[in-house]
Write an enzyme that holds these catalytic residues in place. Structure first.
Site: not given
Length: 341
Positions: A151-153
């Protein structure tokens, strides 16, 4: 492989790491540098050319491309001499307690955590606190869980981990074969029309590192990657914003953010893909993107379904626009929807 459980074990052991869905097509040398930024290109090239690095049991050149779900044999990685011994791997009791507090579901093969906004999945040159490091809370060596997707940050929500190489292999394979049904919630500017449909928009990477972005691409462009997303409107705040359910059928980097921006409805709170109007409407809101639900086959049979409660950032967005959080409950808005290509 040794069974030693010391803090230094990951540096001395051969590891098998599975290529995440969002990493499909990445070069081997870049894949290594993302995980171990202290390695030089020469070190990676030497390990590849000497056969210490293998992908699905075969040799690979440093510039070779990886596919999602592939098993990468990682030899013992040299220490990062720029850090004091132990700093990079030793977890404190507070770290361990924090990692365990994120658990949504756990059995003998799978862990599902609720990743918070702002916590990176993997480390980098300026990132020392990340999910991959926290996995040491469950042990090292064979006991250490494996990442199987990303997942993106700044995206919160469900993140699955495999316990042991066999579980990780099966989970990663499900992602690579597009068998995982992922549902994200997002708040976007304006009202997409039609209110439900599918986005079939190839994307290509531009820029590098922190400046890397995905942009719409012509299908004939050799750098274009097929990308498809289904969307459905859950609720509207007049004409200002819409609460959306999103389902990616492919796993490109930043796919949902790039697709919503590509159709003129950027996700609110997105500093990278937003425009002036969406930034003004966002105000202090953080990225309004949450991995709400995931469904796939459990490694030992049956279905695994996990939902993540709303993050504080997403709760703030729903409250700001007057959305009732219970409006998103109910049937799967993508029941019967299939990938077009």
């Amino acid at each position: 492989m040794t069974d030693e459980k010391s803090a230094d074990a990951p540096k001395r052991e051969v590891q098998t790491i599975y290529v995440a869905e969002a990493e499909d097509g990445i070069r081997l040398d870049r894949w290594f540098r993302r995980r171990w930024p202290h390695l030089s290109n020469i070190q990676v090239q030497k390990m590849a050319r000497s056969g210490q690095i293998r992908v699905d049991g075969a040799r690979i050149k440093p510039e070779g491309r990886l596919t999602a779900g592939a098993a990468v044999r990682v030899p013992p990685i040299p220490d990062d001499t720029s850090r004091q011994a132990g700093d990079a791997h030793t977890l404190t009791e507070r770290d361990i307690a924090f990692a365990k507090s994120l658990v949504l579901y756990e059995d003998d093969m799978v862990i599902a955590i609720n990743k918070p906004h702002g916590l990176a999945v993997q480390g980098g040159t300026k990132t020392s606190r990340h999910v991959d490091r926290l996995l040491g809370a469950w042990g090292e060596g064979m006991d250490r869980p494996r990442l199987v997707h990303r997942l993106d940050r700044d995206t919160s929500g469900v993140l699955l981990l495999g316990k042991g190489p066999e579980a990780a292999k099966r989970l990663a394979g499900a992602f690579a074969r597009r068998q995982a049904k992922k549902t994200y919630w997002a708040i976007v500017i304006g009202n997409p029309k039609p209110s439900a449909g599918q986005i079939d928009m190839p994307l290509k990477k531009t820029g590098i590192n922190d400046f890397e972005m995905m942009r719409p691409a012509d299908r004939k462009d050799p750098r274009a990657e097929p990308a498809e997303t289904a969307f459905a409107t859950i609720s509207r705040a007049a004409h200002r914003a819409a609460w959306m359910a999103l389902r990616p059928f492919t796993g490109r980097t930043h796919q949902l953010r790039a697709h919503m921006a590509g159709i003129g409805h950027p996700i609110l709170g997105d500093p990278k893909y937003g425009d002036d109007k969406s930034r003004e409407l966002s105000g202090p809101l953080k990225l309004q993107l949450h991995a709400r639900r995931i469904e796939l086959d459990h490694p030992r049979g049956g279905k695994l379904i996990v939902e993540a409660p709303l993050s504080p950032e997403m709760k703030a967005g729903l409250a700001h626009f007057g959305f009732d959080p219970h409006e998103g409950d109910g049937e799967d808005p993508f029941e019967g929807v299939r990938r077009q290509r």
